[in-house]
Design a protein around this motif. Structure first.
Motif, PDB file in Angstrom:
ATOM      1  N   HIS A  68      20.445  38.685  -8.527  1.00  0.00           N
ATOM      2  CA  HIS A  68      21.290  39.527  -9.389  1.00  0.00           C
ATOM      3  C   HIS A  68      22.687  38.939  -9.504  1.00  0.00           C
ATOM      4  CE1 HIS A  68      22.899  43.095 -11.288  1.00  0.00           C
ATOM      5  NE2 HIS A  68      23.787  43.259 -10.310  1.00  0.00           N
ATOM      6  N   VAL A  69      23.251  38.515  -8.366  1.00  0.00           N
ATOM      7  CA  VAL A  69      24.602  37.945  -8.368  1.00  0.00           C
ATOM      8  C   VAL A  69      24.655  36.677  -9.207  1.00  0.00           C
ATOM      9  CG1 VAL A  69      26.411  36.911  -6.948  1.00  0.00           C
ATOM     10  CG2 VAL A  69      25.244  38.976  -6.169  1.00  0.00           C
ATOM     11  N   SER A  70      23.675  35.793  -9.033  1.00  0.00           N
ATOM     12  CA  SER A  70      23.679  34.545  -9.800  1.00  0.00           C
ATOM     13  C   SER A  70      23.549  34.813 -11.295  1.00  0.00           C
ATOM     14  CB  SER A  70      22.541  33.622  -9.324  1.00  0.00           C
ATOM     15  OG  SER A  70      21.268  34.199  -9.582  1.00  0.00           O
ATOM     16  N   LYS A  71      22.755  35.810 -11.665  1.00  0.00           N
ATOM     17  CA  LYS A  71      22.580  36.158 -13.084  1.00  0.00           C
ATOM     18  C   LYS A  71      23.879  36.700 -13.677  1.00  0.00           C
ATOM     19  CE  LYS A  71      19.820  39.114 -16.144  1.00  0.00           C
ATOM     20  NZ  LYS A  71      18.699  40.118 -16.197  1.00  0.00           N
ATOM     21  N   LYS A  72      24.515  37.634 -12.969  1.00  0.00           N
ATOM     22  CA  LYS A  72      25.736  38.259 -13.471  1.00  0.00           C
ATOM     23  C   LYS A  72      26.913  37.288 -13.481  1.00  0.00           C
ATOM     24  CE  LYS A  72      26.193  42.242 -14.167  1.00  0.00           C
ATOM     25  NZ  LYS A  72      26.116  43.087 -15.373  1.00  0.00           N
ATOM     26  N   PHE A  73      27.041  36.468 -12.431  1.00  0.00           N
ATOM     27  CA  PHE A  73      28.112  35.478 -12.388  1.00  0.00           C
ATOM     28  C   PHE A  73      27.944  34.471 -13.524  1.00  0.00           C
ATOM     29  CE2 PHE A  73      30.567  35.297  -8.186  1.00  0.00           C
ATOM     30  CZ  PHE A  73      30.555  36.681  -8.047  1.00  0.00           C
ATOM     31  N   GLY A  87      21.669  31.804  -4.600  1.00  0.00           N
ATOM     32  CA  GLY A  87      21.189  31.327  -5.900  1.00  0.00           C
ATOM     33  C   GLY A  87      22.182  30.434  -6.608  1.00  0.00           C
ATOM     34  N   HIS A  88      22.996  29.716  -5.835  1.00  0.00           N
ATOM     35  CA  HIS A  88      24.048  28.878  -6.429  1.00  0.00           C
ATOM     36  C   HIS A  88      23.506  27.809  -7.370  1.00  0.00           C
ATOM     37  CE1 HIS A  88      23.449  25.300  -3.736  1.00  0.00           C
ATOM     38  NE2 HIS A  88      22.930  26.231  -2.949  1.00  0.00           N
ATOM     39  N   LYS A  89      22.308  27.305  -7.087  1.00  0.00           N
ATOM     40  CA  LYS A  89      21.738  26.260  -7.944  1.00  0.00           C
ATOM     41  C   LYS A  89      21.398  26.816  -9.332  1.00  0.00           C
ATOM     42  CE  LYS A  89      19.119  23.101  -6.024  1.00  0.00           C
ATOM     43  NZ  LYS A  89      18.014  22.424  -5.297  1.00  0.00           N
ATOM     44  N   LYS A  90      21.064  28.113  -9.391  1.00  0.00           N
ATOM     45  CA  LYS A  90      20.800  28.738 -10.692  1.00  0.00           C
ATOM     46  C   LYS A  90      22.089  28.844 -11.503  1.00  0.00           C
ATOM     47  CE  LYS A  90      16.843  31.504  -9.148  1.00  0.00           C
ATOM     48  NZ  LYS A  90      16.299  32.878  -8.978  1.00  0.00           N
ATOM     49  N   ILE A  91      23.201  29.125 -10.809  1.00  0.00           N
ATOM     50  CA  ILE A  91      24.487  29.193 -11.504  1.00  0.00           C
ATOM     51  C   ILE A  91      24.848  27.823 -12.062  1.00  0.00           C
ATOM     52  CG2 ILE A  91      26.966  29.631 -11.241  1.00  0.00           C
ATOM     53  CD1 ILE A  91      26.307  31.709  -9.144  1.00  0.00           C
ATOM     54  N   ASN A 106      29.814  32.145 -18.486  1.00  0.00           N
ATOM     55  CA  ASN A 106      29.429  31.551 -19.770  1.00  0.00           C
ATOM     56  C   ASN A 106      30.171  32.160 -20.956  1.00  0.00           C
ATOM     57  OD1 ASN A 106      27.727  29.475 -19.031  1.00  0.00           O
ATOM     58  ND2 ASN A 106      25.922  30.814 -18.905  1.00  0.00           N
ATOM     59  N   LYS A 107      30.942  33.224 -20.706  1.00  0.00           N
ATOM     60  CA  LYS A 107      31.800  33.764 -21.760  1.00  0.00           C
ATOM     61  C   LYS A 107      33.070  32.938 -21.906  1.00  0.00           C
ATOM     62  CE  LYS A 107      30.223  38.541 -21.107  1.00  0.00           C
ATOM     63  NZ  LYS A 107      30.629  39.919 -20.693  1.00  0.00           N
ATOM     64  N   MET A 108      33.328  32.080 -20.911  1.00  0.00           N
ATOM     65  CA  MET A 108      34.519  31.241 -20.952  1.00  0.00           C
ATOM     66  C   MET A 108      34.259  29.994 -21.790  1.00  0.00           C
ATOM     67  SD  MET A 108      36.608  33.019 -19.178  1.00  0.00           S
ATOM     68  CE  MET A 108      37.945  31.824 -19.181  1.00  0.00           C
ATOM     69  N   ASP A 109      35.325  29.432 -22.342  1.00  0.00           N
ATOM     70  CA  ASP A 109      35.230  28.173 -23.072  1.00  0.00           C
ATOM     71  C   ASP A 109      34.687  27.093 -22.129  1.00  0.00           C
ATOM     72  OD1 ASP A 109      36.158  25.538 -24.200  1.00  0.00           O
ATOM     73  OD2 ASP A 109      36.990  26.860 -25.726  1.00  0.00           O
ATOM     74  N   ASP A 144      25.300  45.586  -9.506  1.00  0.00           N
ATOM     75  CA  ASP A 144      24.509  46.728  -9.037  1.00  0.00           C
ATOM     76  C   ASP A 144      24.255  46.635  -7.530  1.00  0.00           C
ATOM     77  OD1 ASP A 144      24.353  47.617 -11.675  1.00  0.00           O
ATOM     78  OD2 ASP A 144      22.519  46.465 -12.053  1.00  0.00           O
ATOM     79  N   HIS A 145      24.170  45.409  -7.044  1.00  0.00           N
ATOM     80  CA  HIS A 145      23.944  45.156  -5.619  1.00  0.00           C
ATOM     81  C   HIS A 145      24.275  43.690  -5.363  1.00  0.00           C
ATOM     82  CE1 HIS A 145      20.232  43.255  -7.023  1.00  0.00           C
ATOM     83  NE2 HIS A 145      19.933  44.394  -7.661  1.00  0.00           N
ATOM     84  N   LYS A 146      24.115  43.229  -4.125  1.00  0.00           N
ATOM     85  CA  LYS A 146      24.495  41.859  -3.810  1.00  0.00           C
ATOM     86  C   LYS A 146      23.312  40.933  -3.512  1.00  0.00           C
ATOM     87  CE  LYS A 146      25.581  42.852   1.063  1.00  0.00           C
ATOM     88  NZ  LYS A 146      26.619  42.693   2.111  1.00  0.00           N
ATOM     89  N   LYS A 147      22.150  41.262  -4.044  1.00  0.00           N
ATOM     90  CA  LYS A 147      21.028  40.355  -3.895  1.00  0.00           C
ATOM     91  C   LYS A 147      21.282  39.094  -4.709  1.00  0.00           C
ATOM     92  CE  LYS A 147      17.544  43.851  -2.817  1.00  0.00           C
ATOM     93  NZ  LYS A 147      16.245  44.454  -3.204  1.00  0.00           N
TER      94      LYS A 147
END
Length: 293
Positions: A177-182, A207-211, A187-190, A171-174
């Motif tokens: 939001h990016v860390s949540k969507k990425f 937000g790389h640490k959240k990822i 997490n859909k991957m094996d 939706d945007h590049k904040k």
């Protein structure tokens, strides 16, 4: 034309070939290296026509012509050649062949590496050396693609070994939001395919640490202005631009449309994979890994 079409899948541009053939272009006064040597010129232009970046052309030519002093060129020299006359007919065509295809280019003298606003980032210099070999799956490169008027974005994540591609609706590049969507997409991957991701210095990855927390994947950051360190991602973005060209408003593209493009890329035979598809190679890798555990 035979000099251009030497391998299956290569492209021929009558406009560019005609320009090379003109007498005024062959005038040797004030010519750069690309303009001076026709075979070097054709190699560079063929690379651009194949959606290669100047960095990829500069790196590849060293392998193709390791002992030929004429067939060597830096990526910066390629950029200077392209932007030397930004309003000229040929140069406009060359600029459009670049992945980011901007009409103007900032002078290198004005480029200053500012202190990063990303806290606790881990440099690509600390990334394990074996990842460079592309012998192990599960290592990814990530980026954002910007839409019309810089008002829309999508995320792209590409697996380095098999070129498997994920396209993320944003939706945007904040950063949150990016860390949540990425994280949700990865997490859909094996789990066997979730090891590391290498990204540029965009603040959207703050937000790389959240990822890392949500996926278990270590995030590494490339050096500023070093797109070749994520060459697989840059090349893939070029492929995506064939479906979503410059000027596309990504806000009008839904997840179903992005999934169609993603599936096309992942089911496209790739020469580097022995003409297998990324999807086929990922399936085979998963099968082999589980058989051996």
């Amino acid at each position: 034309m035979n000099r251009w079409i030497t391998k299956p899948g290569e492209y021929y541009s009558a406009d560019i070939a005609d320009y090379i053939a003109k007498d005024d272009y062959l005038n040797k006064r004030n010519k750069d290296k690309i303009s001076t040597y026709k075979r070097l010129c054709i190699y560079v232009y063929k690379g651009l026509l194949k959606d290669w970046s100047p960095e990829q052309i500069s790196g590849r030519i060293k392998d193709d012509y390791p002992h030929d002093p004429v067939m060597t060129i830096s990526h910066e020299a390629i950029y200077q050649h392209i932007y030397n006359k930004p309003q000229a007919r040929l140069n406009l065509k060359l600029i459009k062949l670049l992945t980011r295809g901007t009409q103007r280019r900032r002078s290198r003298k004005k480029r200053k590496v500012k202190g990063s606003r990303i806290i606790d980032q881990v440099s690509i210099d600390q990334r394990p050396a074996h990842i460079n070999l592309r012998e192990e799956s599960g290592h990814w490169e990530g980026d954002l693609m910007v839409g019309a008027n810089h008002k829309s974005v999508i995320g792209t994540i590409v697996e380095r070994k098999f070129r498997y591609t994920l396209i993320v609706k944003l939706d945007h590049k904040k950063a949150n939001h990016v860390s949540k969507k990425f994280s949700k997409t990865l997490n859909k991957m094996d789990p066997i395919f979730k090891k590391t991701m290498t990204y540029d210095n965009g603040i959207e990855m703050a937000g790389h640490k959240k990822i890392t927390q949500k996926t278990g994947m270590q995030i590494y950051f490339a050096h500023p202005y070093s797109s070749w360190e994520r060459g697989t991602n840059e090349n893939t973005n070029g492929l995506i631009r064939r479906y979503l060209p410059k000027g596309t408003n990504f806000n009008t593209i839904d997840e179903k449309q992005l999934k169609i493009i993603q599936d096309k890329l992942n089911n496209r035979p790739r020469k580097i994979l022995g003409f297998k598809t990324p999807q086929e190679m990922m399936n085979l890798e998963r099968k082999n890994l589980y058989l051996n555990t």
